[in-house]
Design an enzyme around this catalytic site. Sequence first.
Site, PDB file in Angstrom:
ATOM      1  N   ASP A  78      -0.569   5.304   4.075  1.00 15.88           N
ATOM      2  CA  ASP A  78      -0.078   4.384   3.052  1.00 15.88           C
ATOM      3  C   ASP A  78      -1.123   4.223   1.954  1.00 15.88           C
ATOM      4  O   ASP A  78      -2.279   3.904   2.220  1.00 15.88           O
ATOM      5  CB  ASP A  78       0.221   3.016   3.670  1.00 15.88           C
ATOM      6  N   HIS A 104       5.695  -1.888  -6.120  1.00 10.48           N
ATOM      7  CA  HIS A 104       4.592  -2.621  -5.503  1.00 10.48           C
ATOM      8  C   HIS A 104       4.718  -4.139  -5.647  1.00 10.48           C
ATOM      9  O   HIS A 104       4.260  -4.890  -4.787  1.00 10.48           O
ATOM     10  CB  HIS A 104       3.265  -2.157  -6.119  1.00 10.48           C
ATOM     11  N   TYR A 123      -4.545   1.631  -5.851  1.00 12.16           N
ATOM     12  CA  TYR A 123      -5.672   1.797  -4.932  1.00 12.16           C
ATOM     13  C   TYR A 123      -6.669   2.825  -5.465  1.00 12.16           C
ATOM     14  O   TYR A 123      -7.802   2.883  -4.989  1.00 12.16           O
ATOM     15  CB  TYR A 123      -5.207   2.239  -3.545  1.00 12.16           C
ATOM     16  N   LYS A 156       2.978   3.739  -4.190  1.00 14.27           N
ATOM     17  CA  LYS A 156       3.671   2.625  -4.838  1.00 14.27           C
ATOM     18  C   LYS A 156       3.486   2.644  -6.348  1.00 14.27           C
ATOM     19  O   LYS A 156       2.438   3.076  -6.855  1.00 14.27           O
ATOM     20  CB  LYS A 156       3.147   1.292  -4.286  1.00 14.27           C
TER      21      LYS A 156
END
Length: 293
Positions: A48, A117, A53, A83
């Site tokens: 994930d 997200h 990120y 996402k």
Amino acid sequence: MSAASQYVQLSSGYQMPLVGIGTFQVTGKNRIHDVIDEALNVGYHSIDTAAVYRNEEDIGYALSSGLLHKYGLERENIFLTTKLAPSDHGDPRQIRNAVETSLRALGSNYIDLYLIHWPGAARIPENSVDNIKLRSITWQTLVDLKSQGFLRSIGVSNYTVKHLEHLLQDCHGVKPAVNQIECHPHYRQEQLRDFCNKEGIHVQAYSSLGTSNENSLLKDSIVCNIAKEINVSPAQLLLKWALQQGIGIIPKATQKQHIRDNIKLDFDINDDQMKRLSVLPQKKYAWNPDNVV
């Protein structure tokens, strides 16, 4: 049954492992490589990540630079979730560019699960009704990209019941396959989970261990006492609490022992212990989407 071998059948028709490795705040090419190396070694087949990120490219490099071959795996054996950033929310061109960027970074011609997200757009106030319209535009664009084969399953993250109700009124024939939410004994989200179960939307938990500086969830006396009764760690107990209810989990870990422990969940929590975990006081640790219209 081993936690590594448990899957859920999504409404999209694809299977997703119930346990994945989370990568929030895990950055750096070498660090990502080491985490994924150990994760694949002990049986994780789901990873994930998210655009925000900033580690998609390092994940793609790790998978393409020999780790899949090392463990006798092919791309189709790995379930990749990423996402859409809130800054790309609501603009079809930006959404398509974001998906293409993630595909290039991950070194893949498809994404197994692509999530919105956050229910709000970065440039719009939380209390603006424009968020409803932008969510609809985003979803329609993702449905189009799914139909073109770039996204196998699409879903949402941090959506409340009201956000899901808005979406389901005009979902263009495709319901969200997954809603990824904060969920643990201190924040059970029972009403939201019931709604998702009724609509065939799989609930996947993040922050399963809590996310506070005090680590109060891991140190909760009831959690610790039950963990001792079963002879497992508090972290394993919290992960199993979700897994035993069919809730997917994506615990983040960077230490080898934690990566191993987080998938070593071959034990049961009895009914009495589950009841004790299900009456704990409620405390949210992560972001709060309730104020997003």
